[in-house]
Every structure is written in structure tokens, then in C-alpha cells.
Design a protein around this motif. Structure first.
Motif, short mmCIF file in Angstrom:
data_model
loop_
_atom_site.label_atom_id
_atom_site.label_comp_id
_atom_site.label_asym_id
_atom_site.label_seq_id
_atom_site.Cartn_x
_atom_site.Cartn_y
_atom_site.Cartn_z
N LYS A 66 0.83 -1.21 0.00
CA LYS A 66 0.00 0.00 0.00
C LYS A 66 0.87 1.26 0.00
CE LYS A 66 -4.40 -1.53 1.78
NZ LYS A 66 -5.58 -1.06 2.48
N GLN A 67 1.97 1.24 0.75
CA GLN A 67 2.88 2.39 0.78
C GLN A 67 3.49 2.64 -0.60
OE1 GLN A 67 5.79 1.57 3.82
NE2 GLN A 67 4.34 1.86 5.49
N VAL A 68 3.93 1.57 -1.26
CA VAL A 68 4.53 1.70 -2.59
C VAL A 68 3.50 2.23 -3.58
CG1 VAL A 68 5.50 0.41 -4.53
CG2 VAL A 68 6.31 -0.03 -2.21
N ARG A 69 2.31 1.67 -3.58
CA ARG A 69 1.25 2.11 -4.50
C ARG A 69 0.86 3.57 -4.25
NH1 ARG A 69 -1.51 -0.51 -8.77
NH2 ARG A 69 -0.63 -2.57 -8.95
N THR A 70 0.80 3.97 -2.99
CA THR A 70 0.47 5.35 -2.65
C THR A 70 1.55 6.29 -3.16
OG1 THR A 70 -0.81 4.67 -0.73
CG2 THR A 70 -0.03 6.94 -0.75
N LYS A 71 2.83 5.92 -2.97
CA LYS A 71 3.95 6.75 -3.45
C LYS A 71 3.91 6.89 -4.97
CE LYS A 71 6.80 8.05 -0.14
NZ LYS A 71 6.68 9.41 0.29
N LEU A 72 3.64 5.80 -5.67
CA LEU A 72 3.55 5.85 -7.13
C LEU A 72 2.42 6.78 -7.58
CD1 LEU A 72 4.17 2.12 -8.06
CD2 LEU A 72 5.63 4.06 -8.66
N LEU A 73 1.29 6.69 -6.91
CA LEU A 73 0.16 7.55 -7.25
C LEU A 73 0.51 9.02 -7.01
CD1 LEU A 73 -2.79 7.49 -8.25
CD2 LEU A 73 -3.49 7.49 -5.88
N GLU A 74 1.17 9.30 -5.89
CA GLU A 74 1.57 10.67 -5.60
C GLU A 74 2.56 11.20 -6.64
OE1 GLU A 74 0.50 12.99 -3.40
OE2 GLU A 74 -1.06 11.54 -2.90
N THR A 75 3.45 10.32 -7.11
CA THR A 75 4.43 10.72 -8.13
C THR A 75 3.75 11.18 -9.40
OG1 THR A 75 6.04 9.16 -7.24
CG2 THR A 75 6.41 9.90 -9.48
N GLY A 76 2.68 10.50 -9.78
CA GLY A 76 1.97 10.84 -11.01
C GLY A 76 0.73 11.68 -10.81
N ARG A 77 0.54 12.17 -9.60
CA ARG A 77 -0.68 12.91 -9.27
C ARG A 77 -0.93 14.11 -10.18
NH1 ARG A 77 -2.97 13.97 -3.45
NH2 ARG A 77 -4.70 15.32 -3.97
N ASN A 78 0.10 14.89 -10.48
CA ASN A 78 -0.08 16.07 -11.34
C ASN A 78 -0.60 15.68 -12.71
OD1 ASN A 78 0.74 17.79 -9.31
ND2 ASN A 78 2.84 17.94 -10.03
N LEU A 79 -0.08 14.58 -13.24
CA LEU A 79 -0.53 14.09 -14.55
C LEU A 79 -1.99 13.65 -14.50
CD1 LEU A 79 0.30 13.36 -17.47
CD2 LEU A 79 0.96 11.13 -16.60
N LEU A 80 -2.35 12.95 -13.44
CA LEU A 80 -3.74 12.51 -13.26
C LEU A 80 -4.69 13.70 -13.15
CD1 LEU A 80 -4.07 9.58 -10.69
CD2 LEU A 80 -4.99 9.70 -12.99
N GLU A 81 -4.31 14.67 -12.33
CA GLU A 81 -5.15 15.85 -12.14
C GLU A 81 -5.30 16.64 -13.44
OE1 GLU A 81 -3.74 18.02 -8.72
OE2 GLU A 81 -4.45 16.47 -7.34
N LYS A 82 -4.22 16.74 -14.21
CA LYS A 82 -4.29 17.43 -15.50
C LYS A 82 -5.24 16.71 -16.45
CE LYS A 82 -1.56 19.13 -19.42
NZ LYS A 82 -2.68 18.90 -20.32
N SER A 83 -5.17 15.39 -16.48
CA SER A 83 -6.08 14.60 -17.32
C SER A 83 -7.53 14.89 -16.95
CB SER A 83 -5.82 13.11 -17.13
OG SER A 83 -4.87 12.65 -18.01
N LEU A 84 -7.82 14.86 -15.65
CA LEU A 84 -9.19 15.12 -15.21
C LEU A 84 -9.63 16.54 -15.55
CD1 LEU A 84 -11.36 13.46 -13.42
CD2 LEU A 84 -9.19 12.36 -13.80
N ARG A 85 -8.74 17.50 -15.35
CA ARG A 85 -9.06 18.89 -15.68
C ARG A 85 -9.33 19.05 -17.18
NH1 ARG A 85 -5.55 20.87 -12.67
NH2 ARG A 85 -3.80 20.76 -14.09
N LEU A 87 -10.35 16.75 -19.28
CA LEU A 87 -11.56 16.04 -19.67
C LEU A 87 -12.84 16.68 -19.14
CD1 LEU A 87 -10.32 12.36 -19.26
CD2 LEU A 87 -11.00 13.46 -21.41
N THR A 88 -12.77 17.20 -17.90
CA THR A 88 -14.00 17.69 -17.25
C THR A 88 -14.15 19.20 -17.26
OG1 THR A 88 -12.97 17.89 -15.06
CG2 THR A 88 -13.94 15.74 -15.64
N GLY A 89 -13.04 19.93 -17.42
CA GLY A 89 -13.09 21.39 -17.31
C GLY A 89 -13.13 21.87 -15.87
N CYS A 90 -12.96 20.95 -14.91
CA CYS A 90 -13.00 21.29 -13.49
C CYS A 90 -11.63 21.05 -12.86
CB CYS A 90 -14.00 20.41 -12.75
SG CYS A 90 -15.69 20.48 -13.37
#
Length: 121
Positions: A66-85, A87-90
Motif C-alpha cells: 500500500k505504501q509503494v502504490r500510494t507513493k507511485l500515485l503521488e508521483t503521477g498525481r499532477n498528470l492525473l489531475e491534468k487529465s481530469l481537468r 476532460l471535465t473542465g473542473c
């Protein structure tokens, strides 16, 4: 640009999340479903654990994975948030995630800056 349905947008978000999982986690889920609820986007991913991760759980326990998966998600968080922004405009206000090592499911919840679901009413 044509107006998308809620289902079309949910499918596009699912596709973006699968691409992220493949790039950052090394493989995509076996199944993904996205739900737009009020100001939240809930993504349910099934079959996210690799065979190596399943073995790691047996040897090292759940917390390390869980720690490793959380760290990986945090590493790519900016990319994920940009994708959502994109796609959604939010804007993404917050992101929450958890992984069930028992079922191999991961849930990701994005809280958005506005009630996206209202745009489809």
C-alpha cells in the motif's frame, strides 16, 4: 465540439486512468468503471495487482504494498489531475485512493471544484 453524454465522459475518464495505470504502475487493470456523482468522480479498478505484488503481500504484508502504490500515485498525481481537468473542465480539489489487497481492487475518488453531474441534468 459536440456535447458529450455523462456515459461518454465516464468512459473517457476510464480510458485516461487505464493509460495512467499502465504508464506508472506497469500494467492496467482488468476492468475499470467510472462514476460521476455530484462534485466527485469515483473510479473503480479491478485486477490491479501484478503477480509479483501478490507474492510480496504474502512475504512482506499488506502495508508495504500500500505504501509503494500510494507513493507511485503521488508521483503521477499532477498528470492525473491534468487529465481530469482537461476532460471535465473542473479543477481537482482533492484525490483519495485505497487498494484492497484481498480483492485486487483500487478505488480512486477525485473531488472537483464544481458539481460536474449537474452539467448532464
Amino acid at each position: 465540439m459536440h456535447k458529450r453524454t455523462k456515459g461518454q465522459l465516464e468512459a473517457e475518464i476510464s480510458k485516461a486512468i487505464v493509460a495512467f495505470e499502465r504508464e506508472f504502475m506497469g500494467r492496467g487493470p482488468t476492468e475499470v468503471k467510472t462514476y460521476i456523482l455530484q462534485d466527485m468522480v469515483l473510479v473503480r479498478l479491478k485486477g490491479v495487482l501484478t503477480p509479483a505484488e501478490s507474492q510480496l503481500i504474502k512475504v512482506e504484508g499488506v502495508e508495504l504494498l500500500k505504501q509503494v502504490r500510494t507513493k507511485l500515485l503521488e508521483t503521477g498525481r499532477n498528470l492525473l489531475e491534468k487529465s481530469l481537468r482537461d476532460l471535465t473542465g473542473c479543477d481537482v480539489i482533492s484525490l483519495h485512493s485505497d487498494l484492497s489487497t484481498r480483492t485486487g481492487e483500487r478505488m480512486i475518488i477525485f473531488v472537483l471544484s464544481e458539481k460536474l453531474e449537474a452539467k448532464f441534468a
